[in-house]
Design an enzyme around this catalytic site. Structure first.
Site, PDB file in Angstrom:
ATOM      1  N   HIS A  57      36.709  42.899  47.225  1.00 24.74           N
ATOM      2  CA  HIS A  57      37.582  41.713  47.298  1.00 24.74           C
ATOM      3  C   HIS A  57      36.950  40.524  46.569  1.00 24.74           C
ATOM      4  CE1 HIS A  57      39.363  43.191  51.418  1.00 24.74           C
ATOM      5  NE2 HIS A  57      40.109  43.619  50.413  1.00 24.74           N
ATOM      6  N   ARG A  82      40.818  50.738  58.910  1.00 22.55           N
ATOM      7  CA  ARG A  82      39.380  51.058  58.810  1.00 22.55           C
ATOM      8  C   ARG A  82      38.636  50.483  60.003  1.00 22.55           C
ATOM      9  NH1 ARG A  82      39.282  48.599  53.198  1.00 22.55           N
ATOM     10  NH2 ARG A  82      40.304  50.155  51.898  1.00 22.55           N
TER      11      ARG A  82
END
Ligand code: AMP
Length: 401
Positions: free
Chosen positions: A183, A244
């Site tokens: 990210h 996740r």
């Protein structure tokens, strides 16, 4: 490149999808946005939206990435903004894993492509699709600069003590096991926009950036440089995410193998696809989870509690890493939209100077904004991310130099 070439096509190639945007870098205008999904299936779908017009959508078999890019090129040509246009300065590719080597956007040649391929073992899910997108785009416009913008690049400034795992050094180095972070394009963009919002130079600011989307990561940014981030060798480490697990004791993996009899692929799927909010309560959309919490659903309440607890642990950790914090910044789908997440994450942190103003926090807006009270010691901000704009900006800066 001709002097009037000011447009950048941004490509984000996944294993069965291509997302794209065409931007004009004179003023950041978005000329078109689109998506091809379910590539390789009979019901592939292309949605193309030119600026200021309705979406054009079609469903038909698109066999592979080459056909997908050709279909995108045809749509752009219909708008008069085709990829053979002299206005196009470059194509910017999102590349998930740049390893330790790529700390900046890079014009792609054969050697760069070979290095991205060498990184496939550490990014088996992402880099192959990115490589396919690059190869296809190069074949379509071999004369045009193609630039790789890496999700990991912003984090290459992490000091060794943050980037290394405490495992045997020789084993780690032999297999390039270290914390890379992801990210990065979003963390870079949001850090810069936060400095603008605060009206201060990035070099003076210490920020905690919380990218909370379906994937989620935190980063500690000192003077515009990343000094720690929550994702690691892969995007699995760190915060609780949509599907996740984030941080767990690695011995859970041995336990699942030895006691539950699961194999590596099953455990990989469990931790990446069936864990996080989804594993905890059966939903990964924060809107749905909040709705269930408000109805008194116990599993949703626990999932929300675990999500917030982990977030607080990272805020506290990065506060300590930075020593002094100027702003905590929320971004991405959850961070930008979920006021209850921001409120819960900041609750009880007034001792650290972190306070959220309920009225400001309730405002819905697509603009960067403060949600802390006027004279708060530490700013709490919401800054919408724009990874495509950042990829286009970095791409154009490189080819326009
Ligand atoms: P992203 O990965 O940044 O696109 O974020 C996607 C996630 O944002 C979704 O899975 C939702 O959980 C969350 N999200 C989007 N809109 C809202 C909203 N209005 N309220 C709460 N969560 C939202």
């Amino acid at each position: 490149m001709t002097s009037q070439a000011t447009r950048v096509l941004v490509l984000n190639s996944g294993s069965s999808s291509v997302k794209y945007q065409l931007l004009d870098m004179r003023d950041g205008t978005r000329l078109a946005v689109g998506l091809v999904e379910r590539i390789g299936e009979n019901t592939s779908r292309l949605v193309h939206t030119p600026a200021g017009e309705g979406a054009r959508e079609r469903t038909e078999r698109i066999a592979d990435h080459e056909q997908a890019l050709k279909a995108v090129a045809a749509e752009l040509a219909l708008d008069g903004t085709g990829i053979d246009s002299p206005d196009l300065a470059a194509i910017g590719h999102r590349v998930v894993h740049g390893g330790a080597a790529f700390s900046a956007p890079t014009v792609i040649d054969d050697a760069v492509l070979a290095e991205i391929e060498r990184l496939v073992p550490v990014a088996p899910l992402h880099n192959p699709a990115n490589i396919t997108g690059i190869r296809t785009a190069r074949a379509l416009r071999p004369d045009l600069p193609q630039v790789a913008v890496f999700d990991t690049a912003f984090h290459t400034t992490m000091p060794e003590h943050a980037a290394r795992y405490a495992i045997d050094v020789e084993t780690a180095d032999a297999h390039r096991i270290r914390r890379y972070g992801f990210h990065g394009t979003s963390h870079a963009y949001v850090s810069r926009r936060t400095a603008e919002l605060l009206g201060r130079p990035p070099e003076e600011l210490n920020l905690i950036v919380l990218h909370l989307g379906n994937g989620a990561s935190a980063s500690a940014v000192a003077g515009g440089r990343c000094v720690d981030t929550s994702m690691g060798l892969t995007p699995l480490e760190g915060l609780v995410m949509g599907t996740r697990s984030g941080d767990i004791d690695p011995a859970v993996v041995f336990h699942l193998e030895r006691v539950a009899g699961m194999d590596t692929d099953e455990i990989d799927e469990l931790l990446n696809k069936k864990s996080g909010l989804m594993g905890l309560c059966g939903d990964n959309d924060m809107r749905e989870i909040r709705r269930r919490v408000d109805e008194g659903d116990e599993r949703a309440r626990l999932a929300f509690g675990i999500y917030i607890h982990r977030l607080k642990k990272y805020i506290g950790a990065y506060y300590a890493v930075l020593g002094r914090v100027d702003a905590v910044v929320f971004t991405a789908g959850v961070g930008e939209n979920a006021a209850p997440v921001r409120e819960a994450a900041m609750a009880g942190l007034d001792g650290l100077g972190l306070v959220v103003d309920a009225e400001l926090n309730a405002v819905r807006s697509g603009e960067p904004r403060l949600v802390s009270p006027e004279h708060a010691r530490v700013a709490v901000a919401v800054v919408p991310t724009d990874e495509e704009m950042e990829i286009a900006r970095q791409t154009f800066a490189l080819v326009d130099a």
